[in-house]
Scaffold this motif. Structure first.
Motif, PDB file in Angstrom:
ATOM      1  N   THR A 219      -4.450  11.473  -2.707  1.00 52.49           N
ATOM      2  CA  THR A 219      -3.536  11.498  -1.569  1.00 52.49           C
ATOM      3  C   THR A 219      -3.858  12.665  -0.658  1.00 52.49           C
ATOM      4  O   THR A 219      -3.873  13.814  -1.090  1.00 52.49           O
ATOM      5  CB  THR A 219      -2.086  11.629  -2.052  1.00 52.49           C
ATOM      6  OG1 THR A 219      -1.787  10.517  -2.891  1.00 52.49           O
ATOM      7  CG2 THR A 219      -1.126  11.644  -0.884  1.00 52.49           C
TER       8      THR A 219
ATOM      9  N   GLU B  59      -0.198   5.200   7.680  1.00 55.08           N
ATOM     10  CA  GLU B  59      -1.560   4.654   7.722  1.00 55.08           C
ATOM     11  C   GLU B  59      -2.535   5.502   6.904  1.00 55.08           C
ATOM     12  O   GLU B  59      -3.421   4.968   6.232  1.00 55.08           O
ATOM     13  CB  GLU B  59      -2.030   4.549   9.175  1.00 55.08           C
ATOM     14  CG  GLU B  59      -1.321   3.452   9.960  1.00 55.08           C
ATOM     15  CD  GLU B  59      -1.889   3.252  11.345  1.00 55.08           C
ATOM     16  OE1 GLU B  59      -1.850   2.103  11.839  1.00 55.08           O
ATOM     17  OE2 GLU B  59      -2.385   4.230  11.949  1.00 55.08           O
ATOM     18  N   THR B  60      -2.372   6.813   6.950  1.00 51.88           N
ATOM     19  CA  THR B  60      -3.255   7.698   6.179  1.00 51.88           C
ATOM     20  C   THR B  60      -3.095   7.465   4.688  1.00 51.88           C
ATOM     21  O   THR B  60      -4.081   7.397   3.938  1.00 51.88           O
ATOM     22  CB  THR B  60      -2.963   9.173   6.520  1.00 51.88           C
ATOM     23  OG1 THR B  60      -3.175   9.388   7.915  1.00 51.88           O
ATOM     24  CG2 THR B  60      -3.870  10.102   5.728  1.00 51.88           C
TER      25      THR B  60
ATOM     26  N   ASP C  90       0.836  -1.203   0.000  1.00 51.79           N
ATOM     27  CA  ASP C  90       0.000   0.000   0.000  1.00 51.79           C
ATOM     28  C   ASP C  90       0.868   1.249   0.000  1.00 51.79           C
ATOM     29  O   ASP C  90       0.521   2.248  -0.630  1.00 51.79           O
ATOM     30  CB  ASP C  90      -0.906   0.001   1.242  1.00 51.79           C
ATOM     31  CG  ASP C  90      -1.864  -1.167   1.237  1.00 51.79           C
ATOM     32  OD1 ASP C  90      -2.743  -1.186   0.364  1.00 51.79           O
ATOM     33  OD2 ASP C  90      -1.716  -2.056   2.087  1.00 51.79           O
TER      34      ASP C  90
ATOM     35  N   GLN D  92      -4.663   4.103   3.685  1.00 46.63           N
ATOM     36  CA  GLN D  92      -6.122   4.205   3.608  1.00 46.63           C
ATOM     37  C   GLN D  92      -6.553   4.892   2.316  1.00 46.63           C
ATOM     38  O   GLN D  92      -7.537   4.509   1.690  1.00 46.63           O
ATOM     39  CB  GLN D  92      -6.653   4.953   4.821  1.00 46.63           C
ATOM     40  CG  GLN D  92      -6.513   4.167   6.118  1.00 46.63           C
ATOM     41  CD  GLN D  92      -6.707   5.034   7.350  1.00 46.63           C
ATOM     42  OE1 GLN D  92      -7.017   6.219   7.247  1.00 46.63           O
ATOM     43  NE2 GLN D  92      -6.489   4.444   8.514  1.00 46.63           N
ATOM     44  N   ALA D  93      -5.784   5.911   1.910  1.00 45.39           N
ATOM     45  CA  ALA D  93      -6.101   6.599   0.666  1.00 45.39           C
ATOM     46  C   ALA D  93      -5.936   5.672  -0.532  1.00 45.39           C
ATOM     47  O   ALA D  93      -6.738   5.687  -1.469  1.00 45.39           O
ATOM     48  CB  ALA D  93      -5.195   7.826   0.502  1.00 45.39           C
ATOM     49  N   ARG D  94      -4.915   4.840  -0.481  1.00 48.61           N
ATOM     50  CA  ARG D  94      -4.681   3.922  -1.598  1.00 48.61           C
ATOM     51  C   ARG D  94      -5.788   2.886  -1.698  1.00 48.61           C
ATOM     52  O   ARG D  94      -6.307   2.609  -2.780  1.00 48.61           O
ATOM     53  CB  ARG D  94      -3.327   3.242  -1.410  1.00 48.61           C
ATOM     54  CG  ARG D  94      -2.891   2.383  -2.593  1.00 48.61           C
ATOM     55  CD  ARG D  94      -2.982   0.897  -2.289  1.00 48.61           C
ATOM     56  NE  ARG D  94      -2.399   0.090  -3.353  1.00 48.61           N
ATOM     57  CZ  ARG D  94      -2.297  -1.220  -3.334  1.00 48.61           C
ATOM     58  NH1 ARG D  94      -2.709  -1.898  -2.270  1.00 48.61           N
ATOM     59  NH2 ARG D  94      -1.791  -1.895  -4.350  1.00 48.61           N
ATOM     60  N   THR D  95      -6.177   2.293  -0.568  1.00 43.54           N
ATOM     61  CA  THR D  95      -7.178   1.231  -0.603  1.00 43.54           C
ATOM     62  C   THR D  95      -8.570   1.768  -0.935  1.00 43.54           C
ATOM     63  O   THR D  95      -9.386   1.062  -1.500  1.00 43.54           O
ATOM     64  CB  THR D  95      -7.227   0.473   0.733  1.00 43.54           C
ATOM     65  OG1 THR D  95      -7.446   1.408   1.794  1.00 43.54           O
ATOM     66  CG2 THR D  95      -5.905  -0.245   0.976  1.00 43.54           C
ATOM     67  N   SER D  96      -8.833   3.033  -0.585  1.00 45.12           N
ATOM     68  CA  SER D  96     -10.152   3.615  -0.864  1.00 45.12           C
ATOM     69  C   SER D  96     -10.218   4.264  -2.230  1.00 45.12           C
ATOM     70  O   SER D  96     -11.308   4.634  -2.692  1.00 45.12           O
ATOM     71  CB  SER D  96     -10.495   4.654   0.204  1.00 45.12           C
ATOM     72  OG  SER D  96      -9.640   5.779   0.095  1.00 45.12           O
ATOM     73  N   GLY D  97      -9.048   4.446  -2.865  1.00 46.04           N
ATOM     74  CA  GLY D  97      -9.035   5.090  -4.176  1.00 46.04           C
ATOM     75  C   GLY D  97      -9.130   6.594  -4.118  1.00 46.04           C
ATOM     76  O   GLY D  97      -9.297   7.258  -5.142  1.00 46.04           O
ATOM     77  N   ARG D  98      -9.017   7.179  -2.900  1.00 44.16           N
ATOM     78  CA  ARG D  98      -9.088   8.637  -2.786  1.00 44.16           C
ATOM     79  C   ARG D  98      -7.775   9.267  -3.216  1.00 44.16           C
ATOM     80  O   ARG D  98      -6.724   8.630  -3.256  1.00 44.16           O
ATOM     81  CB  ARG D  98      -9.385   9.053  -1.337  1.00 44.16           C
ATOM     82  CG  ARG D  98     -10.688   8.534  -0.785  1.00 44.16           C
ATOM     83  CD  ARG D  98     -11.055   9.281   0.510  1.00 44.16           C
ATOM     84  NE  ARG D  98      -9.969   9.297   1.464  1.00 44.16           N
ATOM     85  CZ  ARG D  98      -9.766   8.362   2.386  1.00 44.16           C
ATOM     86  NH1 ARG D  98     -10.573   7.321   2.432  1.00 44.16           N
ATOM     87  NH2 ARG D  98      -8.775   8.460   3.253  1.00 44.16           N
TER      88      ARG D  98
END
Length: 357
Positions: free
Chosen positions: A349, A337-338, A85, A341-347
């Motif tokens: 950066t 961690e932030t 990630d 989370q952005a990578r897994t949610s597709g948001r």
């Protein structure tokens, strides 16, 4: 989440040591990769950090390019297998390049403004570049700043308590006044053409004249006439020694800053000023920076003068620094961690508020 960390210098081991432990304690996978370096590998082994060495050492800028290419290719192969990630590093050339051709996010930490080769190769490819607030360059939207220094990832009092038994290892008793002198090799890509002390022998003589025992540490081989001043201790005990010293003189900024955040007055002799060395001097008076033509003589006289100050002076200044600055390990873990989370949610950066890292 899955995290890859790349290590290419002993200081990187210190910086990531506690974040690795914190991330693993939270249940994340951490994969550590390194380039061959005697001290860095010794530290990884001393701290029992699982790692894989992907490339050898380099002895010139030409060989560095070949070693770096080998390292990046092998790191890319590991990344395709691990599917991380986040890939993170200090300097981050390999981390940023590999992440840019995979789906991983890259998180680059850096604090050295004059290392322009590294920044030109890494910054354009990085997702997030995290720097101390005192870093002098403005990088743009990718930059996140924080109130701290790299050294506070491993020398913050929540992470480190000095062990005075190190004095026995180097043949000193607790009553002995002593100085640690750090000589650089000057062969890093950002050090070419620079230098610190005019004459290391004169440094030793002046300190001894002031009543200080001198312990010398050098990258590479020291001048032959000073070999007897070198001390023997494992690399993971160096910070214990810096904490016990009366003064530290260093051609390297990292050693000077390490001493300063530990409350040991540090004299930094080097033609290149950095944002964090300047701040440690101007804001806290724990480091004294000498960069001009007379840096050798002026730095030596400063080193002799600081030992006349009572210990309470440095303790008080360190307390003020610690009140202003953060435990950088917490920041590293939070930013990793932030980004994950952005990578897994597709948001996109996220860039945290610098005032609340």
């Amino acid at each position: 989440m899955r995290v890859m960390i790349t290590i290419q210098h002993p200081g990187h081991v210190h910086f990531f040591r506690h974040p690795i432990a914190e991330l693993e304690a939270r249940g994340h996978e951490v994969h550590v990769f390194a380039r061959e370096s005697d001290v860095a590998i010794q530290l990884l082994e001393a701290y029992d950090i699982d790692h894989e060495v992907l490339a050898g050492e380099s002895d010139s800028l030409v060989s560095l390019a070949a070693v770096q290419a080998t390292y990046e290719l092998r790191l890319l192969r590991r990344a395709r297998r691990i599917d991380p990630d986040v890939i993170t590093a200090i300097g981050g050339v390999a981390a940023a390049h590999v992440a840019s051709v995979t789906s991983a996010k890259s998180l680059v930490f850096y604090d050295t403004e004059h290392a322009t080769l590294i920044t030109k190769l890494a910054y354009p490819f990085a997702d997030t570049i995290s720097t101390p607030a005192c870093y002098r360059d403005e990088i743009g939207a990718k930059q996140v700043t924080y109130p701290g220094y790299h050294e506070l990832a491993y020398l913050h009092p929540d992470r480190f308590e000095p062990d005075p038994t190190v004095l026995e290892e180097v043949g000193l008793n607790p009553e002995t006044s002593f100085a640690v002198v750090r000589l650089s090799s000057w062969d890093a890509s950002h050090d070419v053409g620079h230098g610190g002390f005019d004459d290391p022998r004169a440094v030793v003589d002046r300190l001894e004249d002031a009543g200080l025992h001198v312990l010398l540490t050098a990258e590479g081989e020291p001048p032959s006439e000073l070999a007897s001043y070198q001390f023997e201790t494992s690399p993971d005990r160096m910070h214990d020694l810096l904490a016990s010293a009366d003064v530290v003189l260093s051609e390297g900024a990292t050693t000077a800053a390490e001493a300063a955040v530990l409350g040991t007055p540090a004299v930094y002799v080097n033609p290149l000023s950095l944002g964090y060395t300047a701040e440690l001097e101007e804001e806290y008076g724990l480091l004294f920076e000498y960069t001009g033509d007379e840096r050798h003589a002026r730095g030596l006289e400063q080193a002799v003068s600081v030992i006349e100050e009572p210990a309470e002076t440095w303790e008080r200044r360190r307390e003020r620094l610690l009140a202003d600055r953060i435990d950088v390990t917490e920041l590293v873990v939070r930013q990793v961690e932030t980004l994950a989370q952005a990578r897994t949610s597709g948001r996109a950066t996220p860039v945290p508020n610098p005032d609340h890292p």
